[in-house]
Write a protein that holds these residues in place. Structure first.
Motif, mmCIF file in Angstrom:
data_model
loop_
_atom_site.group_PDB
_atom_site.id
_atom_site.type_symbol
_atom_site.label_atom_id
_atom_site.label_comp_id
_atom_site.label_asym_id
_atom_site.label_seq_id
_atom_site.Cartn_x
_atom_site.Cartn_y
_atom_site.Cartn_z
ATOM 1 N N VAL A 227 0.853 -1.168 0.054
ATOM 2 C CA VAL A 227 -0.030 0.048 0.085
ATOM 3 C C VAL A 227 0.742 1.249 0.093
ATOM 4 N N VAL A 228 1.981 1.246 0.114
ATOM 5 C CA VAL A 228 3.189 2.249 0.084
ATOM 6 C C VAL A 228 4.517 1.624 -0.718
ATOM 7 N N ALA A 229 5.267 2.576 -1.238
ATOM 8 C CA ALA A 229 6.123 2.085 -1.707
ATOM 9 C C ALA A 229 7.327 1.853 -0.796
ATOM 10 N N HIS A 230 8.171 1.095 -0.655
ATOM 11 C CA HIS A 230 9.097 0.862 0.258
ATOM 12 C C HIS A 230 9.980 -0.409 0.069
ATOM 13 N N VAL A 231 10.948 -0.289 0.863
ATOM 14 C CA VAL A 231 12.166 -1.334 0.931
ATOM 15 C C VAL A 231 11.667 -2.372 1.941
ATOM 16 N N ASP B 138 6.976 -5.267 8.514
ATOM 17 C CA ASP B 138 6.556 -4.583 7.562
ATOM 18 C C ASP B 138 5.002 -4.477 7.437
ATOM 19 N N VAL B 139 4.286 -5.369 7.935
ATOM 20 C CA VAL B 139 2.968 -5.367 8.148
ATOM 21 C C VAL B 139 2.325 -4.257 9.143
ATOM 22 N N THR B 140 3.074 -4.492 10.504
ATOM 23 C CA THR B 140 2.816 -3.579 11.366
ATOM 24 C C THR B 140 3.108 -2.146 11.117
ATOM 25 N N ALA B 141 4.048 -1.870 10.142
ATOM 26 C CA ALA B 141 4.523 -0.611 9.796
ATOM 27 C C ALA B 141 3.489 -0.165 8.782
ATOM 28 N N GLY B 142 2.498 -0.846 8.311
ATOM 29 C CA GLY B 142 1.462 -0.469 7.321
ATOM 30 C C GLY B 142 1.989 -0.648 5.843
#
Length: 179
Positions: A112-116, A124-128
């Protein structure tokens, strides 16, 4: 969509019974004021419960229709309207774009967000960073009602039987065309 009711009015205490007792020692508590206070508390609680029932089922899950596109972030809407881009299994220290879909422990997720990615998918799930899409169900665990021409009891067996029948029919067609 649940029926909307007005926001509950916040409860505001009208009488301090501690002050009243200090100023009227030995006198009975004023019943009319107590009744009014308890009625105001009851109204506040009832109105709050009515509003809660509009968004939550008895089991604690969100009520159907409680969330609409207006409640979703722009990133989430982009994922839902832009489609998914299969990337295979989730990998650590990998760049993911909005809408990238990965498999993590047999569950399909979309970024749902661009990220590494970090070294831990749960973090990563907890971070949204990821949205749960679904947990696939094995075709062999989906029951079907057997019929005389398809005497099987699950979807996987039915697909296998149909594939075999299609191969046999294709071979017959080829043989007829070559004849």
């Amino acid at each position: 969509m649940p029926v909307s009711t007005p926001l509950p009015a916040p409860y505001t205490r009208q009488t301090s019974f501690t002050d009243w007792e200090a100023n009227h020692p030995g006198e009975p508590a004023p019943g009319t004021q107590l009744d009014a206070e308890f009625n105001a508390v009851r109204t506040s609680i009832t109105d709050t419960q009515d509003r809660l029932a509009q968004i939550q089922n008895d089991d604690g899950s969100l009520a159907n229709g409680a969330v609409g596109k207006e409640q979703l972030s722009a990133d989430m809407l982009a994922v839902l309207t832009g489609g998914f881009y299969p990337r295979g299994a989730w990998v650590t220290l990998t760049g993911y774009a909005i809408g990238d879909a990965v498999n993590a422990d047999g569950i399909l997720w979309a970024a749902v967000v661009a990220h590494v990615s970090s070294g831990n998918f749960a973090a990563d799930v907890t971070a949204g960073n990821w949205m749960f899409i679904n947990q696939p169900i094995a075709a062999s665990s989906i029951p079907v009602q057997p019929i005389s021409s398809v005497p099987v009891t699950n979807v996987q067996s039915a697909l296998s039987l149909l594939a075999t029948q299609i191969q046999a029919l294709t071979a017959r067609v080829v043989a007829l065309e070559n004849a």
